[in-house]
Design a protein around this motif. Structure first.
Motif, PDB file in Angstrom:
ATOM      1  N   GLU A  58      34.840  68.640  81.401  1.00 37.08           N
ATOM      2  CA  GLU A  58      36.174  68.856  80.848  1.00 37.08           C
ATOM      3  C   GLU A  58      37.177  67.863  81.431  1.00 37.08           C
ATOM      4  O   GLU A  58      38.025  67.321  80.713  1.00 37.08           O
ATOM      5  CB  GLU A  58      36.635  70.290  81.124  1.00 37.08           C
ATOM      6  N   MET A  59      37.090  67.607  82.722  1.00 36.83           N
ATOM      7  CA  MET A  59      37.980  66.639  83.361  1.00 36.83           C
ATOM      8  C   MET A  59      37.776  65.247  82.769  1.00 36.83           C
ATOM      9  O   MET A  59      38.745  64.542  82.469  1.00 36.83           O
ATOM     10  CB  MET A  59      37.741  66.616  84.872  1.00 36.83           C
ATOM     11  N   GLU A  75      36.576  64.497  79.823  1.00 41.41           N
ATOM     12  CA  GLU A  75      37.059  64.501  78.439  1.00 41.41           C
ATOM     13  C   GLU A  75      38.575  64.386  78.378  1.00 41.41           C
ATOM     14  O   GLU A  75      39.124  63.692  77.523  1.00 41.41           O
ATOM     15  CB  GLU A  75      36.609  65.775  77.741  1.00 41.41           C
ATOM     16  N   GLN A  76      39.273  65.048  79.294  1.00 41.49           N
ATOM     17  CA  GLN A  76      40.728  65.006  79.302  1.00 41.49           C
ATOM     18  C   GLN A  76      41.273  63.644  79.732  1.00 41.49           C
ATOM     19  O   GLN A  76      42.355  63.246  79.309  1.00 41.49           O
ATOM     20  CB  GLN A  76      41.285  66.095  80.229  1.00 41.49           C
ATOM     21  N   LEU A  77      40.541  62.932  80.567  1.00 37.09           N
ATOM     22  CA  LEU A  77      40.996  61.638  81.069  1.00 37.09           C
ATOM     23  C   LEU A  77      40.528  60.457  80.227  1.00 37.09           C
ATOM     24  O   LEU A  77      41.170  59.417  80.197  1.00 37.09           O
ATOM     25  CB  LEU A  77      40.506  61.429  82.511  1.00 37.09           C
ATOM     26  N   ARG A  90      43.788  58.198  79.986  1.00 33.30           N
ATOM     27  CA  ARG A  90      44.977  58.574  79.221  1.00 33.30           C
ATOM     28  C   ARG A  90      46.188  58.626  80.137  1.00 33.30           C
ATOM     29  O   ARG A  90      46.083  58.990  81.312  1.00 33.30           O
ATOM     30  CB  ARG A  90      44.791  59.959  78.615  1.00 33.30           C
ATOM     31  N   GLU A 109      52.430  62.674  77.225  1.00 37.72           N
ATOM     32  CA  GLU A 109      52.227  62.278  75.831  1.00 37.72           C
ATOM     33  C   GLU A 109      53.112  61.104  75.411  1.00 37.72           C
ATOM     34  O   GLU A 109      52.723  60.300  74.587  1.00 37.72           O
ATOM     35  CB  GLU A 109      52.479  63.464  74.901  1.00 37.72           C
TER      36      GLU A 109
END
Length: 80
Positions: A13-14, A16-18, A66, A70
């Motif tokens: 999950e980490m 995927e988020q980064l 990322r 946002e």
């Protein structure tokens, strides 16, 4: 130390988020191609020179992450 299923899920999950989304990756590559084409356009003083725009740094290494917020932009480097 053996990783548990929960630890693997958290790590996945980490990542995927980064990780850089595929849509952003494609957009960046398209922009590099577009810029190269712009330098080679018919009325360009550089049209007879083969210009190659390429990624450098984290994007080239596949380690771009990322932005934290946002409204922030990616920090991408290019060479020519």
């Amino acid at each position: 130390m053996k990783q548990t299923s929960i630890q693997k899920n958290i790590l996945s999950e980490m990542i995927e988020q980064l990780d850089l989304p595929a849509s952003v990756d494609r957009k960046v590559r398209d922009k590099y191609i577009s810029l190269s084409n712009w330098f080679g356009r018919e009325n360009s003083s550089l049209k007879d020179i083969s210009i190659d725009i390429f990624s450098q740094g984290s994007f080239a290494l596949g380690t771009t992450i990322r932005p934290l917020k946002e409204d922030e932009e990616y920090d991408l480097d290019m060479g020519c």
